[in-house]
Motif scaffolding. Sequence first.
Motif, PDB file in Angstrom:
ATOM      1  N   ARG A   1       0.973  -1.118  -0.085  1.00 40.26           N
ATOM      2  CA  ARG A   1       0.046  -0.054   0.071  1.00 40.26           C
ATOM      3  C   ARG A   1       0.906   1.143  -0.048  1.00 40.26           C
ATOM      4  N   ASP A   2       2.237   0.973   0.094  1.00 41.52           N
ATOM      5  CA  ASP A   2       3.241   2.254   0.042  1.00 41.52           C
ATOM      6  C   ASP A   2       3.010   3.061  -1.558  1.00 41.52           C
ATOM      7  N   PHE A   3       2.530   2.074  -2.452  1.00 41.65           N
ATOM      8  CA  PHE A   3       2.261   2.810  -3.804  1.00 41.65           C
ATOM      9  C   PHE A   3       1.280   3.751  -3.605  1.00 41.65           C
ATOM     10  N   PHE A   4       0.385   3.901  -2.835  1.00 41.86           N
ATOM     11  CA  PHE A   4      -0.804   4.678  -3.100  1.00 41.86           C
ATOM     12  C   PHE A   4      -0.565   5.732  -2.134  1.00 41.86           C
ATOM     13  N   VAL A   5      -0.108   7.015  -2.751  1.00 42.53           N
ATOM     14  CA  VAL A   5       0.011   8.223  -1.831  1.00 42.53           C
ATOM     15  C   VAL A   5      -1.117   8.865  -1.640  1.00 42.53           C
ATOM     16  N   SER A   6      -1.979   8.525  -2.469  1.00 42.41           N
ATOM     17  CA  SER A   6      -3.411   9.429  -2.644  1.00 42.41           C
ATOM     18  C   SER A   6      -4.466   8.341  -3.097  1.00 42.41           C
ATOM     19  N   ASP A   7      -5.514   8.951  -2.751  1.00 42.01           N
ATOM     20  CA  ASP A   7      -6.874   8.119  -3.435  1.00 42.01           C
ATOM     21  C   ASP A   7      -7.113   8.215  -4.829  1.00 42.01           C
ATOM     22  N   TRP A   8      -6.370   9.104  -5.531  1.00 40.81           N
ATOM     23  CA  TRP A   8      -6.491   9.424  -7.022  1.00 40.81           C
ATOM     24  C   TRP A   8      -5.452   8.449  -7.734  1.00 40.81           C
ATOM     25  N   MET A   9      -5.635   7.642  -8.568  1.00 44.11           N
ATOM     26  CA  MET A   9      -4.660   6.606  -9.057  1.00 44.11           C
ATOM     27  C   MET A   9      -4.107   7.395 -10.098  1.00 44.11           C
TER      28      MET A   9
ATOM     29  N   VAL B   1      -2.587  10.743  -9.661  1.00 38.99           N
ATOM     30  CA  VAL B   1      -1.509  11.006  -8.889  1.00 38.99           C
ATOM     31  C   VAL B   1      -0.434   9.924  -8.559  1.00 38.99           C
ATOM     32  N   ASN B   2      -1.303   8.607  -7.984  1.00 38.93           N
ATOM     33  CA  ASN B   2      -0.096   7.565  -7.961  1.00 38.93           C
ATOM     34  C   ASN B   2       0.714   7.228  -8.789  1.00 38.93           C
ATOM     35  N   SER B   3       0.384   7.081 -10.081  1.00 38.76           N
ATOM     36  CA  SER B   3       0.748   6.751 -11.315  1.00 38.76           C
ATOM     37  C   SER B   3       2.025   7.942 -11.690  1.00 38.76           C
ATOM     38  N   VAL B   4       1.542   9.370 -11.486  1.00 38.15           N
ATOM     39  CA  VAL B   4       2.594  10.150 -11.775  1.00 38.15           C
ATOM     40  C   VAL B   4       3.494  10.144 -10.925  1.00 38.15           C
ATOM     41  N   VAL B   5       3.542  10.257  -9.532  1.00 36.82           N
ATOM     42  CA  VAL B   5       4.302  10.100  -8.395  1.00 36.82           C
ATOM     43  C   VAL B   5       5.329   9.008  -8.773  1.00 36.82           C
TER      44      VAL B   5
ATOM     45  N   PHE C   1     -14.957   9.942 -11.845  1.00 35.03           N
ATOM     46  CA  PHE C   1     -15.093   8.937 -12.762  1.00 35.03           C
ATOM     47  C   PHE C   1     -14.089   8.613 -13.900  1.00 35.03           C
ATOM     48  N   TRP C   2     -13.465  10.055 -14.254  1.00 29.18           N
ATOM     49  CA  TRP C   2     -12.379   9.710 -14.991  1.00 29.18           C
ATOM     50  C   TRP C   2     -10.946   9.223 -14.290  1.00 29.18           C
ATOM     51  N   ASP C   3     -10.939   9.494 -13.196  1.00 28.80           N
ATOM     52  CA  ASP C   3      -9.868   8.707 -12.654  1.00 28.80           C
ATOM     53  C   ASP C   3      -9.828   7.200 -12.526  1.00 28.80           C
ATOM     54  N   GLY C   4     -11.114   6.499 -12.449  1.00 26.08           N
ATOM     55  CA  GLY C   4     -11.283   5.378 -12.215  1.00 26.08           C
ATOM     56  C   GLY C   4     -11.093   4.676 -13.969  1.00 26.08           C
ATOM     57  N   VAL C   5     -11.547   5.681 -15.064  1.00 26.93           N
ATOM     58  CA  VAL C   5     -11.311   5.345 -16.300  1.00 26.93           C
ATOM     59  C   VAL C   5      -9.808   5.216 -16.781  1.00 26.93           C
ATOM     60  N   PHE C   6      -9.198   6.100 -15.966  1.00 19.72           N
ATOM     61  CA  PHE C   6      -7.690   6.120 -16.272  1.00 19.72           C
ATOM     62  C   PHE C   6      -7.019   4.856 -15.702  1.00 19.72           C
ATOM     63  N   PHE C   7      -7.509   4.216 -14.697  1.00 24.70           N
ATOM     64  CA  PHE C   7      -6.960   3.199 -14.139  1.00 24.70           C
ATOM     65  C   PHE C   7      -7.075   1.918 -14.942  1.00 24.70           C
ATOM     66  N   MET C   8      -8.340   1.956 -15.183  1.00 25.40           N
ATOM     67  CA  MET C   8      -8.774   0.853 -16.268  1.00 25.40           C
ATOM     68  C   MET C   8      -8.157   0.707 -17.511  1.00 25.40           C
ATOM     69  N   ALA C   9      -8.004   1.764 -18.087  1.00 28.83           N
ATOM     70  CA  ALA C   9      -7.213   2.006 -19.411  1.00 28.83           C
ATOM     71  C   ALA C   9      -5.731   1.649 -18.953  1.00 28.83           C
ATOM     72  N   GLU C  10      -5.207   1.971 -17.923  1.00 31.16           N
ATOM     73  CA  GLU C  10      -3.629   1.881 -17.634  1.00 31.16           C
ATOM     74  C   GLU C  10      -3.598   0.227 -17.448  1.00 31.16           C
ATOM     75  N   ALA C  11      -4.559  -0.197 -16.567  1.00 29.83           N
ATOM     76  CA  ALA C  11      -4.342  -1.701 -16.291  1.00 29.83           C
ATOM     77  C   ALA C  11      -4.461  -2.291 -17.810  1.00 29.83           C
ATOM     78  N   GLY C  12      -5.528  -2.183 -18.427  1.00 29.83           N
ATOM     79  CA  GLY C  12      -5.705  -2.970 -19.816  1.00 29.83           C
ATOM     80  C   GLY C  12      -4.600  -2.594 -20.800  1.00 29.83           C
ATOM     81  N   LEU C  13      -3.939  -1.401 -20.842  1.00 33.36           N
ATOM     82  CA  LEU C  13      -2.761  -1.324 -21.556  1.00 33.36           C
ATOM     83  C   LEU C  13      -1.381  -2.338 -21.086  1.00 33.36           C
ATOM     84  N   MET C  14      -1.120  -2.196 -19.821  1.00 32.21           N
ATOM     85  CA  MET C  14      -0.073  -3.266 -19.281  1.00 32.21           C
ATOM     86  C   MET C  14      -0.376  -4.723 -19.343  1.00 32.21           C
ATOM     87  N   GLY C  15      -1.694  -4.973 -19.098  1.00 30.99           N
ATOM     88  CA  GLY C  15      -2.193  -6.374 -19.547  1.00 30.99           C
ATOM     89  C   GLY C  15      -1.972  -6.695 -21.024  1.00 30.99           C
TER      90      GLY C  15
END
Length: 395
Positions: A146-154, A156-160, A363-377
Amino acid sequence: MELTPDSRMKLRAITIHEKRKNYIVEEPESGDFYEMPVVCVEAIQLLGENRALGDIEQLLQSKYPSEEVDMIAFANQLLELGLVQEVDGRQIESSRRIDDTGQRLMISDKVGKLFFNPFSLALYAVLFVAVIAIFVIRPDLFPHYRDFFVSDWMLVNSVVWLVMSLLVVLFHELGHFLAVRAEGLSSRLGVGHRLFLVVFETDMNAVWRLPARRRYVPYLGGICFDTVLLFAALMVRLLSGDSLQWLSAVMGTVAFYIFITIVYQCLFFMKTDLYYVIENALGTYNLMENSRAWLSRYLPFLKEDKSVVYGDEEKVVKGYACFYVAGLAVSLLLFAVYFFPQFIFAFALSLPKLGEPFTSAAFWDGVFFMAEAGLMGGLLLFSWIRKYAPLQRSG
């Protein structure tokens, strides 16, 4: 090109370094190094005397009756490596490409010695012990997924994570670079990419010119700098108060990343820094390839690689195979303890946001994570297909 026993060849300028078991042949123009046994080195020396391949083969076969000497095959290998300048008076154009894409930093070897000397090496060792002591005294600071998550916004976490990982990797490679410069050798700190990711790499080929005992510091230079950064991150977490919780969170991400990086060094099925340390200590080169080739006899999912084992190296190769398998186990442990829980937590954090209004940032933060997870997968699936599909077709 057709070679015959009467063929004569002239090699390009090379340098031969005598090591503990075999020899290292250096091609200075490209900076490439090749391990060769004494019979090959003597063949190269005889080629320099303008002797015919057939004559050299007879001389070496009489001198080394237990060796299988095939000079035409060896000459063809030298051609493939781009080490041949002439064959029977005919110029051979080299097909090798010299990689000069990295950026050379104009840093004096005195600067390197400032960071890598007996006193600094002792300090790195003390800091490493101090890091372990901190984890023992304050187990709550031990890296958690959980140290990866500095914020509730994905986002922000990804940029950091992206910015921090680039800086940490650059610091790691700078450690290698300065350690090489401390030995008075030239090096190159390159900026490259893996797909769309920026990576930093240090050219360390020049360390082959050093005696084996002096190669350890350049190999471990990156881990030394990792230790300094990990210690600093932990101290910031210890000293930061409630008003600096954001700083403590970011330092937790830094500590998490460096910890994973250090554990990554124990994945001996890859050529990590510790792999080169072990290879250097044993004096057996191409250790991973040879161990993988030996393991492929018993593990059918491993693609069989070509291996060249000299003399009594087979026992060493079999022993290292245990480290190879242990590295696979460590990678599975990392996935189970860190990466899989991390993905599940991120998914649980992001999925409810898709139920928010279309116009909301959540909503768009959730979309961002789903898109990121889909791209990496998708990239992971693509790499698996590229790696294993040819094996299925050939089978």
